[in-house]
Design an enzyme around this catalytic site. Structure first.
Site, PDB file in Angstrom:
ATOM      1  N   HIS A 118       0.776  -1.337  -0.120  1.00  0.00           N
ATOM      2  CA  HIS A 118       0.052   0.084   0.129  1.00  0.00           C
ATOM      3  C   HIS A 118       0.907   1.204   0.023  1.00  0.00           C
ATOM      4  CE1 HIS A 118      -2.702   3.141   1.745  1.00  0.00           C
ATOM      5  NE2 HIS A 118      -3.773   2.071   1.401  1.00  0.00           N
ATOM      6  N   ASP A 195       3.045  -3.907   7.830  1.00  0.00           N
ATOM      7  CA  ASP A 195       1.733  -3.197   7.766  1.00  0.00           C
ATOM      8  C   ASP A 195       0.738  -4.391   8.019  1.00  0.00           C
ATOM      9  OD1 ASP A 195      -0.351  -2.109   7.085  1.00  0.00           O
ATOM     10  OD2 ASP A 195       0.503  -1.278   4.903  1.00  0.00           O
ATOM     11  N   GLN A 198      -4.448  -4.981   7.238  1.00  0.00           N
ATOM     12  CA  GLN A 198      -5.622  -5.868   6.886  1.00  0.00           C
ATOM     13  C   GLN A 198      -5.297  -7.285   7.342  1.00  0.00           C
ATOM     14  OE1 GLN A 198      -7.743  -4.882   4.990  1.00  0.00           O
ATOM     15  NE2 GLN A 198      -6.962  -3.138   4.271  1.00  0.00           N
ATOM     16  N   LYS A 221     -10.640  -0.190  10.749  1.00  0.00           N
ATOM     17  CA  LYS A 221     -10.661  -1.454   9.853  1.00  0.00           C
ATOM     18  C   LYS A 221     -11.083  -2.589  10.743  1.00  0.00           C
ATOM     19  CE  LYS A 221      -7.402   0.293   6.378  1.00  0.00           C
ATOM     20  NZ  LYS A 221      -7.864   0.652   5.257  1.00  0.00           N
ATOM     21  N   CYS A 361      -4.794   2.339  -3.541  1.00  0.00           N
ATOM     22  CA  CYS A 361      -3.666   2.707  -3.055  1.00  0.00           C
ATOM     23  C   CYS A 361      -2.573   1.881  -3.449  1.00  0.00           C
ATOM     24  CB  CYS A 361      -3.801   3.092  -1.600  1.00  0.00           C
ATOM     25  SG  CYS A 361      -4.806   4.478  -1.207  1.00  0.00           S
TER      26      CYS A 361
HETATM   27  C1  LIG Z   1      -2.263  -2.687   3.742  1.00  0.00           C
HETATM   28  C2  LIG Z   1      -2.813  -1.136   4.081  1.00  0.00           C
HETATM   29  N1  LIG Z   1      -2.106  -0.587   4.602  1.00  0.00           N
HETATM   30  C3  LIG Z   1      -2.065   0.803   5.089  1.00  0.00           C
HETATM   31  C4  LIG Z   1      -3.613   1.405   4.778  1.00  0.00           C
HETATM   32  C5  LIG Z   1      -3.663   2.809   5.236  1.00  0.00           C
HETATM   33  O1  LIG Z   1      -4.497   2.657   6.338  1.00  0.00           O
HETATM   34  P1  LIG Z   1      -5.308   4.163   6.826  1.00  0.00           P
HETATM   35  O2  LIG Z   1      -5.906   4.766   6.012  1.00  0.00           O
HETATM   36  O3  LIG Z   1      -6.044   3.791   8.102  1.00  0.00           O
HETATM   37  O4  LIG Z   1      -4.034   4.842   7.424  1.00  0.00           O
HETATM   38  C6  LIG Z   1      -4.474   0.396   4.263  1.00  0.00           C
HETATM   39  C7  LIG Z   1      -6.036   0.799   4.286  1.00  0.00           C
HETATM   40  O5  LIG Z   1      -6.282   1.817   3.506  1.00  0.00           O
HETATM   41  C8  LIG Z   1      -4.035  -0.683   3.899  1.00  0.00           C
HETATM   42  O6  LIG Z   1      -4.918  -1.683   3.411  1.00  0.00           O
END
Ligand SMILES: Cc1ncc(COP(=O)(O)O)c(C=O)c1O
Lengths: 404, 133
Positions: A118, A195, A198, A221, A361
């Site tokens: 991401h 990270d 998910q 999430k 993203c």
């Molecule tokens: C794998 C992953 N990393 C990072 C994020 C970013 O999360 P957040 O927008 O809650 O900071 C997301 C979700 O959008 C994600 O799916």
């Protein structure tokens, strides 16, 4: 798993005259009453700033906030002082890239990311590499959409300082073998940043079992409120890196020309934290613990299995990522031959079905897949097999009207 | 309002004026970068009017159907008419477009603006000096 739908008031909504089928929990989950109520109760009954007041209300607010920290820590097998509340995964990773970079990365050093990250676990490392004159390398993925561990092995060297990797891909759904990645990375003398945006919401995650050094995830999430997330780090590492933001409770002593830092985790929590949100996250953790993360995982595997089976049986569908639900998290990305994902999402929305369409993203990954965008369905505790079937039927109607 | 009027589906399935011209006077490409939609528009201009037009590209049904319909709308029109054409005319011809998809529907309109700009402010290919008055 017990039927939880009645805990989620929003699931009673109608969209375009149809009952809402929410299949975008990877973007953000819906919230059970228990979480909404915990946040409301905090504001109604215990609202005060934390760590500062000498009065009853502030003591209560502090206890609730610190109580949430303990719940989150227990949830991931960590100790509370290693759990830092942030605004979310993105902030956790940005803050960490800055702090870790200041302490541990210099010219000629190397940072490894993967092709399935991401942007939140890619761009902060790009900036760090540029700032420090370090090199950023991306570990490739196999044709099945799994991380290429041979490539990781090749790219690890004594110049590697950081390996930043997602636990579960938010597009491919791939569950990466973090324990193995941690072992390999530690042998090279580097640290592993995971990270877990998910994974933590969807499966049992224990930081000791993962063997990683840092872990980031978001409250919103995992049934919790927006505006709160977590950065977990090993105590000795957190103690050895500088703060990201300064001011407020993170300080021990201040002179006009210098300051010293509070102990962890407070050293990393500058300013008034997201107190009510953290309390809400604590309630979300309670809710998930009560359901049982093994049950959550089993339920999602069933739903993802159904979705995969249905998608694979439709020859107009192309699926990305592993075909075996046991190797996947709760997301499935796909495309309908010759149809733009935005058309699919708009048509499904007409039937009250909310799915994601876009690059999620993860532009470098989509470039690798050779498509500008994809459709993505993602499931959580409140989704049902009937909803997956309704989604698959609706997909046939999309194909009937736009397929050619 | 359904997001996909029969008209959109019909143009998506049977695009008009799709392809390329052998000797275009204008050949421009415009994109909606975030969604990956790309549209190429070619014009043959004679006596200050669009004598012929072709589009090509890839993208969602709304942008491609809109492009197909738009070529029908602009073919034969005077450049001076096109210069004052409003985007609402295209949206109305499409039967209305839901808000999140306006950018898709208007890609052909923006591409035409680019084509007109590339022709210069006025007076090309016999367009009258008083085109905008
Ligand atoms: C794998 C992953 N990393 C990072 C994020 C970013 O999360 P957040 O927008 O809650 O900071 C997301 C979700 O959008 C994600 O799916």
């Amino acid at each position: 798993m017990r039927n939880v739908r009645s805990d989620f008031p929003i699931l009673g909504r109608e969209i375009n005259g149809r009952p809402l089928i929410y299949l975008d929990s990877a973007a953000t989950s819906q919230k059970p009453r228990q979480v909404v109520e915990a946040v409301a109760r905090f504001y109604r009954e215990a609202n005060a700033n934390v760590h500062r007041g000498l009065y009853v209300l502030s003591v209560e607010a502090t206890e609730l906030y610190e109580g949430a920290r303990k719940k989150v820590a227990a949830f991931i097998g960590a100790s509370p002082e290693e759990v830092i509340f942030t605004r979310g995964t993105t902030e956790s990773l940005n803050a960490l890239a800055y702090s870790l970079g200041e302490a541990r990365v210099g010219p000629g050093d190397e940072i490894l990311v993967t092709a399935m990250e991401h942007h939140a676990n890619l761009v902060p490392w790009q900036l760090l590499a540029r700032r420090k004159g370090a090199r950023l390398l991306a570990v490739g993925i196999t044709p099945e959409g799994e991380l290429d561990l041979g490539d990781l092995e090749d790219k690890l060297s004594d110049r590697t300082r950081v390996v930043a990797v997602t636990h579960v891909s938010n597009v491919l759904g791939t569950v990466n073998p973090i324990p193995e990645i941690s072992r390999m990375t530690h042998e090279a003398g580097a640290v592993v940043v995971v990270d877990a945006a998910q994974s933590v919401p969807h499966m049992r995650v224990d930081v000791q079992e993962l063997g990683c050094d840092f872990l980031a995830f978001s409250g919103h999430k995992m049934l919790g409120p927006t505006g709160v997330g977590v950065l977990w780090g090993r105590r000795e590492l957190l103690e050895g890196i500088p703060p990201f933001l300064t001011g407020g409770e993170m300080i021990r002593e201040v002179w006009i020309d210098r300051a010293t830092w509070n102990d962890i985790p407070y050293k990393f929590e500058a300013g008034t934290p997201p107190i009510a949100q953290a309390v809400g996250l604590g309630a979300a953790v309670d809710y998930l613990v009560e359901l049982g993360m093994e049950e959550v995982r089993r339920h999602e595997e069933e739903l993802v299995g159904k979705a995969l089976e249905g998608l694979l049986s439709r020859d107009y569908v192309e699926i990305y990522g592993p075909k075996d639900p046991a190797r996947r998290g709760g997301v499935v990305a796909f495309n309908l031959r010759g149809i733009h994902p935005h058309d699919v999402a708009t048509l499904l929305d007409q039937e009250g079905i909310a799915i994601r369409a876009g690059h999620h993203c993860a532009q470098p990954l989509h470039r690798l897949l050779g498509v500008p965008a994809s459709c993505r369905v993602s499931v959580y505790v409140y989704n049902t097999v009937d909803e997956i079937e309704a989604f698959l039927d609706a997909l046939d109607r999309v194909w009937e009207s736009l397929g050619r | 309002m359904s997001p996909y009027e029969d008209l959109i589906i019909e143009h998506w399935r049977n695009p008009r004026n799709k392809g390329t011209l052998p000797d275009p006077d204008v050949d421009v490409t415009e994109a909606n970068v975030p969604c990956g939609d790309v549209l190429r528009l070619q014009l043959k201009v004679r006596d200050g009017a669009v004598e012929d037009v072709r589009f090509d590209g890839r993208g969602c049904a709304i942008s491609m159907a809109s492009a197909s319909l738009f070529t029908e709308m602009i073919k034969g029109k005077k450049l001076e008419e096109l210069r004052v054409m409003r985007e609402e005319e295209l949206l109305e011809a499409l039967g209305g477009v839901i808000k999140p998809r306006l950018k898709c529907a208007l890609l052909p309109y923006r591409t035409l603006q680019k084509a007109l700009a590339s022709l210069g402010p006025r007076a090309r290919k016999g367009e009258s000096e008083t085109a905008r008055s």
